[in-house]
Design a protein around this motif. Sequence first.
Motif, mmCIF file in Angstrom:
data_model
loop_
_atom_site.group_PDB
_atom_site.id
_atom_site.type_symbol
_atom_site.label_atom_id
_atom_site.label_comp_id
_atom_site.label_asym_id
_atom_site.label_seq_id
_atom_site.Cartn_x
_atom_site.Cartn_y
_atom_site.Cartn_z
ATOM 1 N N GLY A 263 0.813 -1.266 0.310
ATOM 2 C CA GLY A 263 -0.200 -0.158 -0.230
ATOM 3 C C GLY A 263 0.606 1.620 -0.206
ATOM 4 O O GLY A 263 2.147 1.561 -0.134
ATOM 5 N N LEU A 264 0.320 2.506 0.413
ATOM 6 C CA LEU A 264 0.740 3.885 0.013
ATOM 7 C C LEU A 264 1.931 3.739 0.287
ATOM 8 O O LEU A 264 2.448 4.985 0.460
ATOM 9 C CB LEU A 264 -0.603 4.817 0.134
ATOM 10 C CG LEU A 264 -0.780 5.007 2.045
ATOM 11 C CD1 LEU A 264 -0.109 5.992 2.484
ATOM 12 C CD2 LEU A 264 -1.945 5.981 2.122
ATOM 13 N N GLU A 265 2.657 3.496 1.582
ATOM 14 C CA GLU A 265 3.615 4.064 2.758
ATOM 15 C C GLU A 265 5.045 2.914 2.215
ATOM 16 O O GLU A 265 5.689 2.440 3.533
ATOM 17 C CB GLU A 265 3.800 3.384 4.455
ATOM 18 C CG GLU A 265 2.566 4.873 4.667
ATOM 19 C CD GLU A 265 2.785 4.898 6.422
ATOM 20 O OE1 GLU A 265 4.051 4.994 6.827
ATOM 21 O OE2 GLU A 265 1.777 3.940 6.753
ATOM 22 N N ALA A 266 4.939 2.225 1.099
ATOM 23 C CA ALA A 266 5.964 1.255 0.670
ATOM 24 C C ALA A 266 7.590 1.776 1.155
ATOM 25 O O ALA A 266 7.282 3.205 0.616
ATOM 26 C CB ALA A 266 5.880 1.089 -1.044
ATOM 27 N N HIS A 267 7.594 1.500 1.631
ATOM 28 C CA HIS A 267 9.504 2.077 1.838
ATOM 29 C C HIS A 267 10.584 1.388 1.639
ATOM 30 O O HIS A 267 10.625 0.717 0.389
ATOM 31 C CB HIS A 267 9.948 2.635 3.313
ATOM 32 C CG HIS A 267 9.404 1.340 4.227
ATOM 33 N ND1 HIS A 267 10.446 0.185 4.682
ATOM 34 C CD2 HIS A 267 8.288 1.031 5.190
ATOM 35 C CE1 HIS A 267 10.001 -0.658 5.653
ATOM 36 N NE2 HIS A 267 8.238 -0.275 6.003
ATOM 37 N N GLY A 268 11.302 2.495 1.622
ATOM 38 C CA GLY A 268 12.850 1.458 0.630
ATOM 39 C C GLY A 268 13.686 2.621 0.399
ATOM 40 O O GLY A 268 13.450 3.476 0.273
ATOM 41 N N ARG A 288 2.843 6.752 -1.992
ATOM 42 C CA ARG A 288 4.634 6.265 -2.323
ATOM 43 C C ARG A 288 4.160 4.665 -2.917
ATOM 44 O O ARG A 288 4.430 3.519 -2.086
ATOM 45 C CB ARG A 288 4.860 5.869 -1.786
ATOM 46 C CG ARG A 288 5.503 7.502 -1.094
ATOM 47 C CD ARG A 288 6.751 7.904 -0.292
ATOM 48 N NE ARG A 288 5.962 8.035 1.767
ATOM 49 C CZ ARG A 288 6.831 7.354 2.946
ATOM 50 N NH1 ARG A 288 7.671 7.093 2.403
ATOM 51 N NH2 ARG A 288 6.206 6.708 3.343
ATOM 52 N N PRO A 289 4.278 3.993 -4.532
ATOM 53 C CA PRO A 289 3.888 3.019 -4.896
ATOM 54 C C PRO A 289 4.784 2.456 -4.957
ATOM 55 O O PRO A 289 4.387 1.832 -6.904
ATOM 56 C CB PRO A 289 2.459 3.166 -5.600
ATOM 57 C CG PRO A 289 3.133 4.241 -6.597
ATOM 58 C CD PRO A 289 3.986 5.151 -5.480
ATOM 59 N N HIS A 290 6.028 1.872 -4.448
ATOM 60 C CA HIS A 290 6.658 1.506 -5.377
ATOM 61 C C HIS A 290 6.437 -0.506 -5.460
ATOM 62 O O HIS A 290 6.841 -0.969 -6.408
ATOM 63 C CB HIS A 290 8.425 1.006 -4.571
ATOM 64 C CG HIS A 290 9.317 0.481 -5.030
ATOM 65 N ND1 HIS A 290 9.959 0.868 -5.806
ATOM 66 C CD2 HIS A 290 9.749 -0.730 -4.824
ATOM 67 C CE1 HIS A 290 10.940 -0.194 -5.831
ATOM 68 N NE2 HIS A 290 10.577 -1.192 -5.548
#
Length: 394
Positions: A263-268, A288-290
């Motif tokens: 979802g919207l909070e993909a991090h990396g 943030r759709p990685h």
Amino acid sequence: MRALTWHGKHDVRMETVPDPEILNPRDAIIKITSTAICGSDLHLYDAYIPTLEKGDILGHEFMGEVVDVGPKSTLKKGQRVVVPFTISCGSCFHCSKQQFSACENGNPAENQDLGQTLYGEPMSGLFGYTHLTGGYPGGQAEYVRVPFSDVGPIVIPDGMPDDDVLFLSDILPTGWMAAENAQIEPGDTVAIWGCGPVGLFAVQSAFKMGAHRVIAIDHFPHRLALAKRFGAETINYEETDTYEALMEMTGSIGPDAVIDAVGLEAHGFFADNVVDQIKASTFLGTDRPHALRQAIVACRKGGRVSIPGVYGGFVDKFPAGAMMEKGLQIRTGQTHVQKYLPQLLEMIGNGELDTTFLISHRLPLEQAVEGYKMFKNEQDTCTKVVLKPGLELA
Ligand SMILES: [Zn+2]
Ligand SMILES: [Zn+2]
């Protein structure tokens, strides 16, 4: 009563607030016995979603004992119930099609205009999830008012512990619907981004629906180990290039179905992700759709894309070309919880689905603030926090 209230970014508090009361004939009041903190509560904790107000009570995953009912409730005092996070009337056009999370009558809120502008339709009603979804007080509290209590809550048989059934409120049916939306056929290879609670339930559900292989993608070793326990192969995206690994594992074809449980909070720290963060912070884009980009690019031609991960706004660099040229089918949406409850309750009772493996922490409701901190900061090992009013710590 005591309740967990929101006051701003990373500022939640335990406070004494007025007890809920019956407002409508179909209402019931539930005395909470167990309530969980959800990954989507962290979107509120991080202040990603607008229209929360100071003092709002959070929580949409809860169960408890019926202590009061309106004259048109079908519940009886003393019954134990799990309550769906979606508030649905049971009789509108969408409810009659079992599309409960699209209910026309669950959200009488003053903020319908905002939903109308953002989405072309007002949002449906959800517990403890901003005034966009009705501003309903949530269940991270001692008591909660449940509207349409003749439609939503499912009565739990005596002898089934809270921990076995609590996740019927959201994450288990959400993981199940994610797998259903992936339209899995026997023999399929299914790739799942995100080994949080929804991703892990999607792993179990995909195998139940006949998947031959499930490939789970995350960077937390403990969560990947849990996915492995249910038979998934795993990719740690910090150690391996996800796209290349998926191509190697599928003979360069790609998975038959892909599930974005991030979802919207993909991090990396991928290049597109950094750009997304800059855009989000400057309001040029909101999500943030990685993971979603990667899932669409990796999916095989003619494959299926299921998106249980929450998105709230706009997505930049959405790979519409890959979606169209590869002929992908995309399904998504808030979970139609009520539709799945009887079947999933039966499967838990038969031991076909494992639910309790997920609970890493049980805390008294009074320690909810610590629970949020832990869930936010220790995501590898803190897989699920369950709050229990009155729990004495051993
Ligand atoms: Zn949830
Ligand atoms: Zn309805």
